[in-house]
Scaffold this active site. Structure first.
Site, PDB file in Angstrom:
ATOM      1  N   SER A   1      18.662 -23.408  53.679  1.00  0.00           N
ATOM      2  CA  SER A   1      19.694 -23.794  54.656  1.00  0.00           C
ATOM      3  C   SER A   1      20.988 -24.232  53.976  1.00  0.00           C
ATOM      4  CB  SER A   1      19.194 -24.943  55.536  1.00  0.00           C
ATOM      5  OG  SER A   1      19.461 -26.183  54.899  1.00  0.00           O
TER       6      SER A   1
HETATM    7  N1  LIG Z   1      27.499 -25.640  61.169  1.00  0.00           N
HETATM    8  C1  LIG Z   1      26.198 -26.194  60.881  1.00  0.00           C
HETATM    9  C2  LIG Z   1      25.181 -25.080  60.962  1.00  0.00           C
HETATM   10  C3  LIG Z   1      23.767 -25.607  61.026  1.00  0.00           C
HETATM   11  C4  LIG Z   1      22.767 -24.463  61.110  1.00  0.00           C
HETATM   12  O1  LIG Z   1      22.958 -23.494  61.872  1.00  0.00           O
HETATM   13  N2  LIG Z   1      21.711 -24.559  60.322  1.00  0.00           N
HETATM   14  C5  LIG Z   1      20.714 -23.524  60.278  1.00  0.00           C
HETATM   15  C6  LIG Z   1      20.208 -23.377  58.868  1.00  0.00           C
HETATM   16  S1  LIG Z   1      21.513 -22.894  57.771  1.00  0.00           S
HETATM   17  C7  LIG Z   1      19.553 -23.914  61.164  1.00  0.00           C
HETATM   18  O2  LIG Z   1      19.156 -25.067  61.224  1.00  0.00           O
HETATM   19  N3  LIG Z   1      18.974 -22.921  61.848  1.00  0.00           N
HETATM   20  C8  LIG Z   1      17.808 -23.113  62.647  1.00  0.00           C
HETATM   21  C9  LIG Z   1      18.101 -23.030  64.110  1.00  0.00           C
HETATM   22  O3  LIG Z   1      19.261 -22.882  64.506  1.00  0.00           O
HETATM   23  O4  LIG Z   1      17.154 -23.113  64.859  1.00  0.00           O
HETATM   24  C10 LIG Z   1      26.230 -26.841  59.495  1.00  0.00           C
HETATM   25  O5  LIG Z   1      27.068 -26.468  58.676  1.00  0.00           O
HETATM   26  O6  LIG Z   1      25.421 -27.762  59.226  1.00  0.00           O
END
Ligand SMILES: N[C@@H](CCC(=O)N[C@@H](CS)C(=O)NCC(=O)O)C(=O)O
Length: 208
Positions: free
Chosen positions: A9
Site C-alpha cells: 500500500s
Molecule cells: N489517498 C489515499 C489512498 C488510500 C488507498 O486507496 N489505499 C489503498 C491501498 S494503496 C487501500 O486501502 N485499498 C483498499 C480499499 O480501498 O479497499 C492515501 O494516499 O492514503
C-alpha cells in the site's frame, strides 16, 4: 506512533519518508492483511480510518488517514519545516500529488486530456538544472510526496510511455537509487515486498 499499512500500500511512501529522516525507531509498523482477512475493513480499524483504507497513523489521541497528511504530520512533529513558506510548499506538493497528478495519470478517462501538459511542465521543472528535485536542488519531503506516485506509474501502468519526459525519467531513476526508496516504494511497486522482507529491507537501508 503506530503506522497501519500493508507492504503493497501507499503506506510505503510514509515508511520511505520516516527512514529518510532517520525516525524508524519512532514508528511501529503494523502490517494488516488486505487479503483473506481483510483487516483494513474490520470494525476496530474503521475506528482509526472510517474509510477502511491504508495507511493510517495513530499517535496518542490522534488518528490520521491519507498518506500525504501522515507524511506532513510526521515532518511537522520532527521539526522538518524551517519556515511557513517551506511548510506551505510541502502542502502544495502533497495536494498536487494526491489530486492533480493522480487524476491526470491514474484516471484512465482523463489521461489523454491532462497527462501530456502536466508531465511536460514537470519535465521542464526537473530539467531546469542538473540533478534538480521537486522543490529545489536538494532532496526533501516533496520528493517523497510526488516521487512515490511517479514511481508507481511504470509498476501499475506499464502501458504509459514516459519517454517524452526524459528529465522525469532521470529523476525517477535518481529517487529509485536512494536506498530508503529502493527498500520501500520500489520494492512495493515491484510486488516484492512481503511483511518480512519489508522489515528486513528497511532495517538494512537504515544502516547505510
Ligand atoms: N489517498 C489515499 C489512498 C488510500 C488507498 O486507496 N489505499 C489503498 C491501498 S494503496 C487501500 O486501502 N485499498 C483498499 C480499499 O480501498 O479497499 C492515501 O494516499 O492514503
Amino acid at each position: 506512533m503506530k503506522l497501519y499499512t500493508n507492504p503493497a500500500s501507499r503506506g510505503c511512501f510514509v515508511e520511505w519518508y520516516v527512514s529518510e529522516i532517520g525516525k524508524e525507531s519512532e514508528v511501529e509498523v503494523v502490517n494488516l492483511d488486505m487479503g483473506d482477512k481483510r483487516e483494513h475493513k474490520s470494525d476496530w480499524y474503521k475506528k482509526i480510518n472510517p474509510f477502511g483504507k491504508l495507511p493510517a497513523l495513530e499517535d496518542g489521541d490522534l488518528k490520521l488517514f491519507e498518506s500525504g497528511a501522515i507524511i506532513l504530520y510526521i515532518a511537522e512533529k520532527y521539526g522538518q519545516f524551517k519556515s511557513p513558506a517551506e511548510r506551505a510548499r510541502a502542502q502544495q506538493w502533497a495536494l498536487f500529488a494526491n489530486s492533480t497528478l493522480t487524476q491526470a495519470v491514474f484516471v484512465e478517462e482523463w489521461r489523454d486530456r491532462f497527462m501530456p501538459d502536466m508531465m511536460t511542465a514537470l519535465d521542464a521543472l526537473l530539467g531546469a538544472s542538473p540533478g534538480a528535485h521537486i522543490d529545489g536542488p536538494e532532496f526533501g519531503i516533496s520528493d517523497v510526496l510526488v516521487g512515490g506516485y511517479l514511481l508507481y506509474i511504470p509498476a501499475y501502468l506499464p502501458q504509459v510511455d514516459l519517454s517524452p519526459y526524459p528529465h522525469v525519467q532521470a529523476y525517477m531513476k535518481r529517487l529509485a537509487e536512494r536506498p530508503h526508496c529502493a527498500a520501500t516504494v520500489v520494492a512495493s511497486a515491484s510486488g516484492k515486498r512481503t511483511a518480512a522482507a519489508a522489515a528486513a529491507a528497511t532495517a538494512a537501508a537504515a544502516t547505510q
